[in-house]
Design a protein around this motif. Structure first.
Motif, PDB file in Angstrom:
ATOM      1  N   SER A 136      35.555  29.097  45.070  1.00 34.76           N
ATOM      2  CA  SER A 136      37.079  28.894  45.864  1.00 34.76           C
ATOM      3  C   SER A 136      37.640  30.187  45.905  1.00 34.76           C
ATOM      4  O   SER A 136      37.561  31.254  45.323  1.00 34.76           O
ATOM      5  CB  SER A 136      38.041  28.082  44.914  1.00 34.76           C
ATOM      6  OG  SER A 136      37.159  26.776  44.674  1.00 34.76           O
ATOM      7  N   ASN A 137      38.785  30.202  46.803  1.00 37.07           N
ATOM      8  CA  ASN A 137      39.550  31.256  47.313  1.00 37.07           C
ATOM      9  C   ASN A 137      40.401  31.692  46.174  1.00 37.07           C
ATOM     10  O   ASN A 137      41.301  30.910  45.607  1.00 37.07           O
ATOM     11  CB  ASN A 137      40.132  31.255  48.562  1.00 37.07           C
ATOM     12  CG  ASN A 137      40.937  32.478  49.085  1.00 37.07           C
ATOM     13  OD1 ASN A 137      41.677  32.965  48.050  1.00 37.07           O
ATOM     14  ND2 ASN A 137      40.718  33.089  50.240  1.00 37.07           N
ATOM     15  N   ASP A 139      42.949  33.234  45.876  1.00 37.59           N
ATOM     16  CA  ASP A 139      44.476  33.380  46.236  1.00 37.59           C
ATOM     17  C   ASP A 139      45.191  31.965  46.639  1.00 37.59           C
ATOM     18  O   ASP A 139      46.069  31.594  46.091  1.00 37.59           O
ATOM     19  CB  ASP A 139      44.842  34.404  47.432  1.00 37.59           C
ATOM     20  CG  ASP A 139      44.411  35.949  46.943  1.00 37.59           C
ATOM     21  OD1 ASP A 139      44.197  36.118  45.798  1.00 37.59           O
ATOM     22  OD2 ASP A 139      43.990  36.649  47.806  1.00 37.59           O
ATOM     23  N   THR A 140      44.164  31.265  47.124  1.00 43.88           N
ATOM     24  CA  THR A 140      44.752  29.923  48.068  1.00 43.88           C
ATOM     25  C   THR A 140      44.117  28.734  47.202  1.00 43.88           C
ATOM     26  O   THR A 140      44.683  27.522  47.216  1.00 43.88           O
ATOM     27  CB  THR A 140      44.489  29.785  49.205  1.00 43.88           C
ATOM     28  OG1 THR A 140      42.910  29.865  49.343  1.00 43.88           O
ATOM     29  CG2 THR A 140      44.900  31.070  49.958  1.00 43.88           C
ATOM     30  N   GLU A 142      41.295  27.361  48.016  1.00 48.84           N
ATOM     31  CA  GLU A 142      40.474  26.666  48.952  1.00 48.84           C
ATOM     32  C   GLU A 142      39.081  26.608  48.551  1.00 48.84           C
ATOM     33  O   GLU A 142      38.657  27.776  48.042  1.00 48.84           O
ATOM     34  CB  GLU A 142      40.758  26.926  50.339  1.00 48.84           C
ATOM     35  CG  GLU A 142      41.832  26.614  51.010  1.00 48.84           C
ATOM     36  CD  GLU A 142      41.695  27.050  52.498  1.00 48.84           C
ATOM     37  OE1 GLU A 142      41.223  26.320  53.524  1.00 48.84           O
ATOM     38  OE2 GLU A 142      42.108  28.325  52.710  1.00 48.84           O
ATOM     39  N   LEU A 144      35.031  26.925  49.222  1.00 47.32           N
ATOM     40  CA  LEU A 144      34.412  27.871  50.448  1.00 47.32           C
ATOM     41  C   LEU A 144      33.979  26.853  51.285  1.00 47.32           C
ATOM     42  O   LEU A 144      33.752  27.642  52.613  1.00 47.32           O
ATOM     43  CB  LEU A 144      33.350  28.655  49.723  1.00 47.32           C
ATOM     44  CG  LEU A 144      32.542  29.339  50.684  1.00 47.32           C
ATOM     45  CD1 LEU A 144      33.426  30.753  51.117  1.00 47.32           C
ATOM     46  CD2 LEU A 144      31.340  30.097  50.226  1.00 47.32           C
ATOM     47  N   TRP A 439      37.582  36.746  51.574  1.00 41.17           N
ATOM     48  CA  TRP A 439      37.935  35.684  50.815  1.00 41.17           C
ATOM     49  C   TRP A 439      37.604  36.116  49.283  1.00 41.17           C
ATOM     50  O   TRP A 439      35.895  36.014  49.275  1.00 41.17           O
ATOM     51  CB  TRP A 439      36.812  34.713  51.424  1.00 41.17           C
ATOM     52  CG  TRP A 439      36.808  33.477  50.603  1.00 41.17           C
ATOM     53  CD1 TRP A 439      36.187  33.001  49.614  1.00 41.17           C
ATOM     54  CD2 TRP A 439      37.495  31.994  51.033  1.00 41.17           C
ATOM     55  NE1 TRP A 439      36.382  31.510  49.283  1.00 41.17           N
ATOM     56  CE2 TRP A 439      37.023  31.135  50.218  1.00 41.17           C
ATOM     57  CE3 TRP A 439      38.148  31.703  52.077  1.00 41.17           C
ATOM     58  CZ2 TRP A 439      37.436  29.620  50.350  1.00 41.17           C
ATOM     59  CZ3 TRP A 439      38.789  30.382  52.151  1.00 41.17           C
ATOM     60  CH2 TRP A 439      38.294  29.512  51.298  1.00 41.17           C
ATOM     61  N   ALA A 441      36.357  35.407  45.576  1.00 40.83           N
ATOM     62  CA  ALA A 441      36.017  34.248  44.882  1.00 40.83           C
ATOM     63  C   ALA A 441      35.401  34.902  43.269  1.00 40.83           C
ATOM     64  O   ALA A 441      35.473  36.241  43.255  1.00 40.83           O
ATOM     65  CB  ALA A 441      35.094  33.587  45.531  1.00 40.83           C
TER      66      ALA A 441
ATOM     67  N   GLY B  18      43.605  42.390  49.575  1.00 39.84           N
ATOM     68  CA  GLY B  18      43.677  40.887  50.328  1.00 39.84           C
ATOM     69  C   GLY B  18      45.159  41.017  50.969  1.00 39.84           C
ATOM     70  O   GLY B  18      45.562  42.214  51.585  1.00 39.84           O
TER      71      GLY B  18
END
Lengths: 459, 105
Positions: A136-137, A139-140, A142, A144, A439, A441, B18
C-alpha cells in the motif's frame, strides 16, 4: 574486518548529474579509502526505467562507467575502493560495462566487481499481491492494486549488509541498484570494523555519517544559506569526506586546499535535509536518533559528529515503485518591461480561454510568472511590481490524453503574435513528457532476499 | 517589541520526499532558538504556506542543534516527477519560510 582504526569515506556524487570531475579530484587531491557515489534520487529510477524500456542494455548510470574508465589508474594505484548505486534498474549491465571500461584502460586484470542484486521486485509483484503483501502507498494508504497495471519499476531500498558482504568477498568496486543512500558509507564501516548488525549505536553513527555526505557538497558549503557569500573558492569546492573510527566517532571534512567550508551551521543544514521525524530516522539497518547529536568544530573545515542514538531496525524495507501517470508539457514565454507580470497573467488568461474553446480538458493547468511568483507563490511574493525588467510565463498541463497535451504545445508560440506585447518565445515548442509517479510502500524483510555476484575483470 | 524576518535570526534548508517537503530551520545563535520554538509553530507555518501546502504541517524539535524540522504534506503538486511547478522539489521553500516575521525582545 580489517586492521584499520579509522577510514576516510569520500562522496563525489550527490545525484546523477553532479560534477563529472569530482570523483577524480576526490581521489587525487588527498588520501581517501573509499569513494562513494550516489546516483539515485527518487526521480532517477523512473528515468532509468524508461531508458531500459528503450534499450535492454541500458538502465544504469552511464556517467559512472565513463568515470571508472578515466579514473582506473587512480583506483588501482591508490587502492581506493568504490561503492556506487550506479546499477540503477540494471546492475548487471552496469557491472559488464564497468568491467569493459577497466579492461580498455588495460591495468585492471583480476580486479573484482561486486554486484548487489535482489532489490528489483518488479517480476514478483503479482506473486506478492496474491500472497497478501499489499504494498500500500505509505502516504495515502491505497493498495497497489489501484495502479498495478501501470507499474514500471519496483525496487527495495536494501541496506548496508550487502555492500559489506561484497567488500568481504574482495570487491574493489561495489555496484548496487536501489539501496539506502547512507548504506554506501555504512557498508564500508561494517566491513572494516566488523560492526555487528545489532550494534545499533555504531550503525546509527555510520548511517548519520553517510547522510551527512550523501548529497555531495551540501555539507562542504554548497547550497548553504549560512553566510553563503563568505564561503571561499566555490569554483574549486571540495567534496565531503567522513572520517569514521572503529568506535563510531565521526568527523566530516574535505581535502586540504580545496574550496568551500565545513562548519557546524553548514553540516546542521545537511543533517536536516530531507528527513522526517528526527528522533526516528528509519533505514534498512537501524533507526537513528538525530535529536541527541552534538556537532563541534574540530579545527579548520572539520566538524565532529557525536551522540547519535540508535535503535533496532524495523522488520520492513521501504519499496520505491514508479508507475505511469499520464503526460505533461510545460511552455515558456518571456514578457518585457513595463508591466511584465500583468502581461504574463493576461497571456495565461487568454491561453486558458483558448484551451476551453478547443474543448481540451486536463487534470491540471498550472501557470507561474518566473521573476514575480514562481518559487514562493503570490501570497508570499507580494504584489506585481510594474518595473520588473522581465517576467517569464511558465505554463504547464498534465493529463491522461496525450493528444490533448500535444495540442496544448501548439498554443504557446501563437501567443507571441496574437497576445500581449513585448514578448519573446524561448526554447521552442514544449515537449510532451510521460509522467512517471512515485509510490512508496513497505515490504516485510522476510519477503526479500539479496545476493552478491562477483565479476572479475579479464585481461 | 521589534518584529523581524526569520532571515535575520535563522537559516534553513529544504527538500522533498514524494509530495512532502521538509524544511530544517536553524537558529543563527543558540539563544535565538527559544524564540523559534515559541513563535514558529506548525499552525503558523501552515498558514504561511497556505497557497502551496494542501496537507497538514508537522513540527519536530532538535534542541541540541538549535533547530526545528517541518514536514509540509501535500505541498509539491504531486511530487518531483509529477509536478508542474518551477520548484517541483521544494528547494526554495527554506527561503519562503525565512520570510515569516517573528517578535524579538
Amino acid at each position: 574486518m580489517t586492521g584499520a582504526d579509522r577510514i576516510r569515506v569520500a562522496n563525489a556524487q550527490g545525484f546523477w548529474g553532479d560534477s563529472l570531475e569530482a570523483p577524480l579530484l576526490q581521489m587525487r587531491q588527498g588520501p581517501i579509502d573509499y569513494l562513494t557515489l550516489d546516483y539515485l534520487a527518487e526521480v532517477t529510477m523512473s528515468i532509468l526505467q524508461k531508458q531500459r524500456a528503450r534499450d535492454g542494455n541500458a538502465g544504469y548510470a552511464r556517467d559512472f562507467v565513463e568515470m571508472i574508465g578515466r579514473g582506473a589508474c587512480d583506483i588501482v594505484e591508490r587502492g581506493i575502493k568504490v561503492v556506487a548505486n550506479a546499477g540503477g534498474v540494471h546492475p548487471i549491465a552496469c557491472a559488464e560495462a564497468t568491467a569493459l571500461a577497466l579492461q580498455r584502460a588495460g591495468i585492471s586484470k583480476g580486479l573484482k566487481i561486486g554486484v548487489v542484486l535482489g532489490d528489483d521486485i518488479l517480476p514478483r509483484l503479482d506473486e506478492l499481491l496474491e500472497r497478501g503483501v499489499p504494498l500500500s502507498n505509505m502516504d495515502t494508504g491505497e493498495p497497489l492494486s489501484a495502479i498495478r497495471s501501470r507499474v514500471q519499476s519496483a525496487n527495495v531500498y536494501l541496506g548496508a549488509a550487502p555492500v559489506a558482504e561484497a567488500l568481504d568477498q574482495g570487491a574493489q568496486i561495489v555496484i548496487t541498484g536501489r539501496c539506502a543512500d547512507a548504506a554506501l558509507t555504512l557498508g564500508p564501516a561494517i566491513h572494516e570494523f566488523g560492526w555487528r548488525m545489532d550494534d545499533w549505536t555504531r550503525l546509527a553513527a555510520g548511517t548519520v555519517a553517510g547522510h551527512a555526505i550523501e548529497c555531495g557538497t551540501q555539507s562542504t558549503g554548497g547550497n548553504c544559506q549560512y553566510d553563503w557569500e563568505s564561503i571561499p573558492d566555490f569554483d574549486n569546492i571540495g567534496y565531503p569526506i567522513a572520517e569514521i573510527g572503529r568506535t563510531g566517532d565521526v568527523v566530516i571534512t574535505k581535502h586540504e586546499g580545496t574550496g568551500g567550508r565545513v562548519n557546524v551551521p553548514g553540516v546542521t543544514e545537511q543533517l536536516l535535509y530531507e528527513i522526517g521525524d528526527p528522533s526516528t530516522y528509519i533505514t534498512p539497518d537501524v533507526i537513528a536518533d538525530f535529536t541527541s547529536i552534538d556537532l563541534t568544530q574540530d579545527g579548520l573545515d572539520r566538524v565532529r559528529l557525536s551522540g547519535v542514538g540508535g535503535r533496532p531496525a524495523t522488520d520492513f524495507y521501504k519499496v520505491s515503485i514508479s508507475y505511469s501517470s499520464g503526460f505533461r508539457a510545460i511552455g515558456l514565454l518571456v514578457y518585457g518591461w513595463p508591466d511584465a507580470a500583468r502581461k504574463a497573467r493576461k497571456a495565461e488568461q487568454i491561453l486558458r480561454a483558448r484551451l476551453n474553446h478547443l474543448g481540451l480538458t486536463f487534470d491540471a493547468i498550472h501557470a507561474e510568472y518566473i521573476g514575480a511568483n514562481a518559487c514562493h507563490g503570490d501570497a508570499l511574493s507580494g504584489p506585481f511590481h510594474p518595473d520588473t525588467p522581465e517576467v517569464a510565463l511558465r505554463v504547464g498541463v498534465r493529463g491522461n490524453d496525450r493528444k490533448a497535451v500535444e495540442r496544448f504545445t501548439r498554443e504557446i508560440a501563437p501567443l507571441a503574435l496574437n497576445g500581449p506585447p513585448v514578448v519573446t518565445y524561448v526554447g521552442g515548442r514544449p515537449k510532451v513528457e510521460e509522467v512517471v509517479a512515485y509510490w512508496p510502500a513497505l515490504i516485510p524483510k522476510s519477503e526479500v532476499s539479496w545476493n552478491v555476484v562477483m565479476r572479475e575483470v579479464d585481461a | 517589541m521589534p518584529r523581524v524576518c526569520l532571515l535575520e535570526v535563522a537559516h534553513a534548508r529544504s527538500g522533498d520526499k514524494g509530495d512532502c517537503a521538509n524544511i530544517g530551520l536553524i537558529a543563527l545563535r543558540p539563544e535565538l532558538y527559544p524564540l523559534l520554538v515559541e513563535q514558529v509553530t506548525a499552525g503558523r507555518v501552515k498558514e504561511h504556506f497556505r497557497e502551496l501546502c494542501h496537507g497538514p504541517v508537522e513540527r519536530f524539535e532538535l534542541p541540541k542543534l538549535h533547530a526545528l524540522n517541518f514536514l509540509l504534506h501535500q505541498s509539491l503538486d504531486g511530487g518531483g516527477t509529477v509536478s508542474l511547478r518551477t520548484d517541483a522539489q521544494g528547494k526554495t521553500y527554506s527561503a519562503a519560510l525565512l520570510r515569516m516575521e517573528i517578535d524579538v525582545p
